[in-house]
Design a protein around this motif. Structure first.
Motif, PDB file in Angstrom:
ATOM      1  N   ARG A 123      39.075  45.750  41.274  1.00  0.00           N
ATOM      2  CA  ARG A 123      39.208  44.838  40.018  1.00  0.00           C
ATOM      3  C   ARG A 123      39.975  43.482  40.364  1.00  0.00           C
ATOM      4  O   ARG A 123      40.707  43.515  40.940  1.00  0.00           O
ATOM      5  CB  ARG A 123      40.122  45.630  38.973  1.00  0.00           C
ATOM      6  CG  ARG A 123      39.320  46.965  38.695  1.00  0.00           C
ATOM      7  CD  ARG A 123      40.478  47.859  37.570  1.00  0.00           C
ATOM      8  NE  ARG A 123      41.316  46.956  36.651  1.00  0.00           N
ATOM      9  CZ  ARG A 123      42.371  47.124  36.181  1.00  0.00           C
ATOM     10  NH1 ARG A 123      42.707  48.287  36.297  1.00  0.00           N
ATOM     11  NH2 ARG A 123      42.954  46.277  35.354  1.00  0.00           N
ATOM     12  N   LEU A 124      39.287  42.622  39.711  1.00  0.00           N
ATOM     13  CA  LEU A 124      39.805  41.252  40.115  1.00  0.00           C
ATOM     14  C   LEU A 124      40.703  41.009  39.071  1.00  0.00           C
ATOM     15  O   LEU A 124      40.606  41.068  37.765  1.00  0.00           O
ATOM     16  CB  LEU A 124      38.598  40.284  40.057  1.00  0.00           C
ATOM     17  CG  LEU A 124      37.647  40.143  41.322  1.00  0.00           C
ATOM     18  CD1 LEU A 124      36.411  39.242  40.909  1.00  0.00           C
ATOM     19  CD2 LEU A 124      38.200  39.760  42.458  1.00  0.00           C
ATOM     20  N   THR A 125      41.707  40.040  39.466  1.00  0.00           N
ATOM     21  CA  THR A 125      42.794  39.904  38.651  1.00  0.00           C
ATOM     22  C   THR A 125      42.356  38.502  37.897  1.00  0.00           C
ATOM     23  O   THR A 125      41.395  37.836  38.319  1.00  0.00           O
ATOM     24  CB  THR A 125      44.291  39.583  39.191  1.00  0.00           C
ATOM     25  OG1 THR A 125      43.803  38.424  40.344  1.00  0.00           O
ATOM     26  CG2 THR A 125      44.646  40.963  39.733  1.00  0.00           C
ATOM     27  N   ARG A 126      43.181  37.696  36.985  1.00  0.00           N
ATOM     28  CA  ARG A 126      42.798  36.639  36.329  1.00  0.00           C
ATOM     29  C   ARG A 126      42.791  35.568  37.583  1.00  0.00           C
ATOM     30  O   ARG A 126      41.744  34.713  37.533  1.00  0.00           O
ATOM     31  CB  ARG A 126      43.983  36.247  35.358  1.00  0.00           C
ATOM     32  CG  ARG A 126      43.755  34.937  34.759  1.00  0.00           C
ATOM     33  CD  ARG A 126      44.441  34.980  33.607  1.00  0.00           C
ATOM     34  NE  ARG A 126      44.383  33.630  32.806  1.00  0.00           N
ATOM     35  CZ  ARG A 126      45.151  33.132  32.176  1.00  0.00           C
ATOM     36  NH1 ARG A 126      46.381  33.812  31.798  1.00  0.00           N
ATOM     37  NH2 ARG A 126      45.085  31.865  31.475  1.00  0.00           N
ATOM     38  N   ARG A 127      43.538  35.730  38.368  1.00  0.00           N
ATOM     39  CA  ARG A 127      43.694  34.610  39.441  1.00  0.00           C
ATOM     40  C   ARG A 127      42.576  34.824  40.624  1.00  0.00           C
ATOM     41  O   ARG A 127      41.999  34.023  40.893  1.00  0.00           O
ATOM     42  CB  ARG A 127      45.102  34.869  40.383  1.00  0.00           C
ATOM     43  CG  ARG A 127      45.284  33.692  41.377  1.00  0.00           C
ATOM     44  CD  ARG A 127      46.526  33.989  42.151  1.00  0.00           C
ATOM     45  NE  ARG A 127      47.689  34.064  41.221  1.00  0.00           N
ATOM     46  CZ  ARG A 127      48.832  34.524  41.598  1.00  0.00           C
ATOM     47  NH1 ARG A 127      48.948  35.200  42.761  1.00  0.00           N
ATOM     48  NH2 ARG A 127      49.746  34.670  40.886  1.00  0.00           N
ATOM     49  N   ARG A 172      39.624  36.040  39.773  1.00  0.00           N
ATOM     50  CA  ARG A 172      38.362  35.455  38.864  1.00  0.00           C
ATOM     51  C   ARG A 172      38.495  33.940  39.253  1.00  0.00           C
ATOM     52  O   ARG A 172      37.263  33.336  39.315  1.00  0.00           O
ATOM     53  CB  ARG A 172      38.273  35.965  37.635  1.00  0.00           C
ATOM     54  CG  ARG A 172      37.742  37.294  37.499  1.00  0.00           C
ATOM     55  CD  ARG A 172      37.670  37.505  36.155  1.00  0.00           C
ATOM     56  NE  ARG A 172      38.556  37.590  35.093  1.00  0.00           N
ATOM     57  CZ  ARG A 172      39.553  38.507  34.934  1.00  0.00           C
ATOM     58  NH1 ARG A 172      39.414  39.710  35.423  1.00  0.00           N
ATOM     59  NH2 ARG A 172      40.653  38.276  33.764  1.00  0.00           N
ATOM     60  N   PHE A 173      39.525  33.418  39.079  1.00  0.00           N
ATOM     61  CA  PHE A 173      39.444  31.786  39.212  1.00  0.00           C
ATOM     62  C   PHE A 173      39.176  31.486  40.493  1.00  0.00           C
ATOM     63  O   PHE A 173      38.497  30.492  40.829  1.00  0.00           O
ATOM     64  CB  PHE A 173      41.028  31.278  38.743  1.00  0.00           C
ATOM     65  CG  PHE A 173      40.956  29.833  39.050  1.00  0.00           C
ATOM     66  CD1 PHE A 173      40.637  28.910  38.352  1.00  0.00           C
ATOM     67  CD2 PHE A 173      41.877  29.379  40.264  1.00  0.00           C
ATOM     68  CE1 PHE A 173      40.731  27.470  38.412  1.00  0.00           C
ATOM     69  CE2 PHE A 173      41.887  28.070  40.534  1.00  0.00           C
ATOM     70  CZ  PHE A 173      41.360  27.266  39.649  1.00  0.00           C
ATOM     71  N   GLY A 215      35.854  30.018  39.418  1.00  0.00           N
ATOM     72  CA  GLY A 215      36.463  28.764  38.931  1.00  0.00           C
ATOM     73  C   GLY A 215      36.424  27.621  40.328  1.00  0.00           C
ATOM     74  O   GLY A 215      35.847  26.573  39.867  1.00  0.00           O
TER      75      GLY A 215
END
Length: 138
Positions: A40-44, A46-47, A51
């Protein structure tokens, strides 16, 4: 009498031993991976994964677009499309005086701006002996 058994030594080849070891490692690795939860990817994460590359590509595209759409700063008589005459600056000459001499009917401030742009001058001071182009007024 007792039975005697003679046994011959058994030689295991290095390739067979390596294959057996690789098979054991493969089974152990599958067992470990089976017990792990899904990634599972965290928000960071995914960035960083999505991003950051998007921002880098966008920055590169903007940079390339800026290079190709920037106005040309260097100008000489032929490329500027302005008809001009070359003048050697004498001691005591100023842009104001040259504008008054070569364009008496035009606004001197406009002529001075054209002289500065045409010669790519940094300031308004002229050096004696300097060759500058002055736009011809019709």
């Amino acid at each position: 009498m007792a039975d005697m058994a003679l046994s011959a030594p058994i030689y295991i080849s290095a390739a067979a031993e390596a294959a057996t070891l690789a098979d054991r490692l493969d089974r152990a690795e599958r067992a470990i991976l089976r017990d792990l939860p899904p990634l599972r990817l965290t928000r960071r994460g995914r960035f960083v994964l999505i991003g950051l590359p998007v921002m880098l590509v966008t920055t590169a595209l903007l940079l390339v677009a800026g290079i190709f759409t920037a106005p040309v700063m260097a100008a000489d008589r032929e490329s500027a499309g302005v008809e001009s005459t070359e003048v050697a600056v004498l001691a005591g000459d100023s842009l104001w005086g040259l504008a008054a001499e070569f364009a008496p009917n035009a606004d001197r401030r406009t002529v001075i701006k054209e002289i500065i742009e045409l010669n790519n001058l940094r300031g308004k001071a002229l050096q004696p002996g300097q060759i500058i182009n002055i736009p011809v007024q019709r």
